[in-house]
Design a protein around this motif. Sequence first.
Motif, PDB file in Angstrom:
ATOM      1  N   TYR A 171       0.838  -1.195   0.000  1.00 29.29           N
ATOM      2  CA  TYR A 171       0.000   0.000   0.000  1.00 29.29           C
ATOM      3  C   TYR A 171       0.873   1.246   0.000  1.00 29.29           C
ATOM      4  CZ  TYR A 171      -3.788  -3.208   1.205  1.00 29.29           C
ATOM      5  OH  TYR A 171      -4.694  -4.231   1.212  1.00 29.29           O
ATOM      6  N   SER A 201       1.917   4.629  -1.953  1.00 25.50           N
ATOM      7  CA  SER A 201       1.394   5.567  -2.932  1.00 25.50           C
ATOM      8  C   SER A 201       2.365   6.729  -3.086  1.00 25.50           C
ATOM      9  CB  SER A 201      -0.004   6.070  -2.542  1.00 25.50           C
ATOM     10  OG  SER A 201      -0.037   6.521  -1.207  1.00 25.50           O
ATOM     11  N   TYR A 249       2.740  10.946  -4.484  1.00 30.36           N
ATOM     12  CA  TYR A 249       2.006  12.174  -4.732  1.00 30.36           C
ATOM     13  C   TYR A 249       2.943  13.220  -5.318  1.00 30.36           C
ATOM     14  CZ  TYR A 249      -1.162   9.653  -1.807  1.00 30.36           C
ATOM     15  OH  TYR A 249      -1.962   8.652  -1.307  1.00 30.36           O
ATOM     16  N   GLN A 289       3.387  17.298  -5.993  1.00 26.04           N
ATOM     17  CA  GLN A 289       2.895  18.575  -5.480  1.00 26.04           C
ATOM     18  C   GLN A 289       3.650  19.727  -6.126  1.00 26.04           C
ATOM     19  OE1 GLN A 289       3.504  19.571  -1.273  1.00 26.04           O
ATOM     20  NE2 GLN A 289       1.430  20.418  -1.189  1.00 26.04           N
ATOM     21  N   PRO A 303      -1.504  18.127  -3.024  1.00 27.84           N
ATOM     22  CA  PRO A 303      -0.890  16.914  -3.572  1.00 27.84           C
ATOM     23  C   PRO A 303      -1.825  16.222  -4.559  1.00 27.84           C
ATOM     24  CG  PRO A 303      -0.599  17.003  -1.194  1.00 27.84           C
ATOM     25  CD  PRO A 303      -1.581  18.081  -1.556  1.00 27.84           C
ATOM     26  N   PHE A 339       6.147  12.990  -2.918  1.00 30.73           N
ATOM     27  CA  PHE A 339       6.068  12.388  -1.593  1.00 30.73           C
ATOM     28  C   PHE A 339       5.608  10.940  -1.723  1.00 30.73           C
ATOM     29  CE2 PHE A 339       6.555  16.178   0.959  1.00 30.73           C
ATOM     30  CZ  PHE A 339       6.125  17.190   0.123  1.00 30.73           C
ATOM     31  N   CYS A 393       4.127   7.529   0.423  1.00 30.07           N
ATOM     32  CA  CYS A 393       3.274   7.278   1.585  1.00 30.07           C
ATOM     33  C   CYS A 393       3.058   5.786   1.706  1.00 30.07           C
ATOM     34  CB  CYS A 393       1.935   7.997   1.425  1.00 30.07           C
ATOM     35  SG  CYS A 393       0.763   7.704   2.757  1.00 30.07           S
ATOM     36  N   TRP A 445      -0.872   6.101   8.891  1.00 26.78           N
ATOM     37  CA  TRP A 445      -0.156   6.336   7.640  1.00 26.78           C
ATOM     38  C   TRP A 445       1.150   7.061   7.939  1.00 26.78           C
ATOM     39  CZ3 TRP A 445      -2.559   4.468   3.306  1.00 26.78           C
ATOM     40  CH2 TRP A 445      -3.911   4.119   3.457  1.00 26.78           C
ATOM     41  N   PHE A 471       4.279   9.244   5.819  1.00 26.01           N
ATOM     42  CA  PHE A 471       4.733   9.862   4.579  1.00 26.01           C
ATOM     43  C   PHE A 471       6.257  10.010   4.588  1.00 26.01           C
ATOM     44  CE2 PHE A 471       0.969  11.380   2.349  1.00 26.01           C
ATOM     45  CZ  PHE A 471      -0.007  11.360   3.333  1.00 26.01           C
ATOM     46  N   GLY A 472       6.806  10.198   3.401  1.00 27.78           N
ATOM     47  CA  GLY A 472       8.209  10.539   3.275  1.00 27.78           C
ATOM     48  C   GLY A 472       8.396  12.044   3.411  1.00 27.78           C
ATOM     49  N   GLY A 473       9.651  12.466   3.566  1.00 34.69           N
ATOM     50  CA  GLY A 473       9.940  13.878   3.739  1.00 34.69           C
ATOM     51  C   GLY A 473       9.847  14.688   2.457  1.00 34.69           C
ATOM     52  N   LYS A 508       8.065  21.688   4.692  1.00 35.02           N
ATOM     53  CA  LYS A 508       8.296  20.327   5.179  1.00 35.02           C
ATOM     54  C   LYS A 508       7.442  19.305   4.437  1.00 35.02           C
ATOM     55  CE  LYS A 508      11.063  21.761   8.460  1.00 35.02           C
ATOM     56  NZ  LYS A 508      12.525  21.468   8.411  1.00 35.02           N
ATOM     57  N   GLY A 509       7.569  18.052   4.882  1.00 36.44           N
ATOM     58  CA  GLY A 509       6.816  16.970   4.267  1.00 36.44           C
ATOM     59  C   GLY A 509       5.391  16.878   4.807  1.00 36.44           C
ATOM     60  N   LEU A 510       4.678  15.894   4.297  1.00 37.83           N
ATOM     61  CA  LEU A 510       3.309  15.662   4.726  1.00 37.83           C
ATOM     62  C   LEU A 510       3.279  14.803   5.986  1.00 37.83           C
ATOM     63  CD1 LEU A 510       1.948  14.796   1.172  1.00 37.83           C
ATOM     64  CD2 LEU A 510       1.493  16.903   2.447  1.00 37.83           C
ATOM     65  N   GLU A 511       2.281  15.016   6.822  1.00 36.70           N
ATOM     66  CA  GLU A 511       2.114  14.234   8.044  1.00 36.70           C
ATOM     67  C   GLU A 511       0.639  13.892   8.223  1.00 36.70           C
ATOM     68  OE1 GLU A 511       2.908  14.466  12.885  1.00 36.70           O
ATOM     69  OE2 GLU A 511       2.780  16.305  11.722  1.00 36.70           O
ATOM     70  N   TRP A 512       0.329  12.609   8.295  1.00 35.70           N
ATOM     71  CA  TRP A 512      -1.032  12.185   8.578  1.00 35.70           C
ATOM     72  C   TRP A 512      -1.372  12.578  10.017  1.00 35.70           C
ATOM     73  CZ3 TRP A 512      -2.451   8.398  12.225  1.00 35.70           C
ATOM     74  CH2 TRP A 512      -3.822   8.089  12.237  1.00 35.70           C
ATOM     75  N   TYR A 562      -4.816  19.722   5.292  1.00 32.79           N
ATOM     76  CA  TYR A 562      -5.577  19.219   4.159  1.00 32.79           C
ATOM     77  C   TYR A 562      -6.598  18.173   4.613  1.00 32.79           C
ATOM     78  CZ  TYR A 562      -1.793  21.016   1.139  1.00 32.79           C
ATOM     79  OH  TYR A 562      -0.876  21.802   0.483  1.00 32.79           O
ATOM     80  N   TYR A 572      -6.537   2.218   0.113  1.00 32.06           N
ATOM     81  CA  TYR A 572      -5.336   2.523   0.886  1.00 32.06           C
ATOM     82  C   TYR A 572      -4.485   3.589   0.214  1.00 32.06           C
ATOM     83  CZ  TYR A 572      -6.486  -1.418   3.850  1.00 32.06           C
ATOM     84  OH  TYR A 572      -7.107  -2.263   4.726  1.00 32.06           O
ATOM     85  N   TYR A 573      -5.137   4.658  -0.224  1.00 33.52           N
ATOM     86  CA  TYR A 573      -4.414   5.808  -0.750  1.00 33.52           C
ATOM     87  C   TYR A 573      -5.338   7.016  -0.667  1.00 33.52           C
ATOM     88  CZ  TYR A 573      -7.037   4.072  -4.816  1.00 33.52           C
ATOM     89  OH  TYR A 573      -8.010   3.588  -5.638  1.00 33.52           O
ATOM     90  N   PHE A 574      -4.730   8.203  -0.759  1.00 29.39           N
ATOM     91  CA  PHE A 574      -5.469   9.451  -0.648  1.00 29.39           C
ATOM     92  C   PHE A 574      -5.770   9.938  -2.060  1.00 29.39           C
ATOM     93  CE2 PHE A 574      -4.694   9.994   3.885  1.00 29.39           C
ATOM     94  CZ  PHE A 574      -3.573   9.218   4.090  1.00 29.39           C
ATOM     95  N   TRP A 618      -8.098  15.479  -2.518  1.00 32.74           N
ATOM     96  CA  TRP A 618      -7.533  16.421  -1.565  1.00 32.74           C
ATOM     97  C   TRP A 618      -8.178  17.797  -1.745  1.00 32.74           C
ATOM     98  CZ3 TRP A 618      -2.800  15.414   1.329  1.00 32.74           C
ATOM     99  CH2 TRP A 618      -2.216  14.170   1.070  1.00 32.74           C
TER     100      TRP A 618
END
Lengths: 110, 118
Positions: free
Chosen positions: A34, A36, A38, A40, A46, A89, A91, A99, A101-103, B43-47, B95, B103-105, B108
């Motif tokens: 799983y 994914s 993105y 941006q 994203p 990114f 994920c 979940w 994510f990468g940086g 910065k990066g994304l954070e759930w 967001y 299992y993905y977004f 958005w």
Amino acid sequence: QSALTQPRSVSGSPGQSVTISCTGTSSDVGGYNYVSWYQQHPGKAPKLMIFDVIERPSGVPDRFSGSKSRNTASLTISGLQVDDEADYFCCSYAGSSAWVFGGGTRLTVL
Amino acid sequence: EVQVQESGGGPVKPGGSLRLSCTASGFSFSSSTINWVRQAPGKGLEWVSSISSDGSYIYYADSVKGRFTISRDNAKNSLYLQMNSLRDEDTAIYYCANTGVVYYFDYWGQGTLVTVSS
């Protein structure tokens, strides 16, 4: 959960190919199919480019492809175009409805 | 056409509270798991949090657990995030993102900026 590890930047010339790596652990990337990816662009939301490791949503060019080996996933962009310049990114699902994510990786098309 | 729109962001002092909203259309909102994902400046994304379609399953990232509360109103196709005890490190674009039953977004919004500063 620690963030997945991505290179901060990659670059390529138009027409070339680049690969962006995304390294996690057996609890996330290695434990589930799983992953994914993105795209941006600055100031934008994203956009889903790859899901379930290798699948492309409708409308995403087949120049974008994904793969995974153990705890590392990869996004390959072939035939680079100027409009591909963006942040990317990865994920991964990490279990227990969480979940990670990468940086992020800044792709520069020279 | 799918549309997702966040609102409610703005400046707030450390320790303060803020309530974010998200409205959606063009897909089956009431059947979907919906999430909040944030991105600190540069910065990066954070759930941050997720809520199941009927609201019975709710999850939070450790970084916000005990301070943030996610909720939804399916009659209004709306998602909310009540943020209390805000810290400098909560400064980010927030967001609203759909995972549906996958299992993905996939969908958005454009995000809403929360700035925590004295």
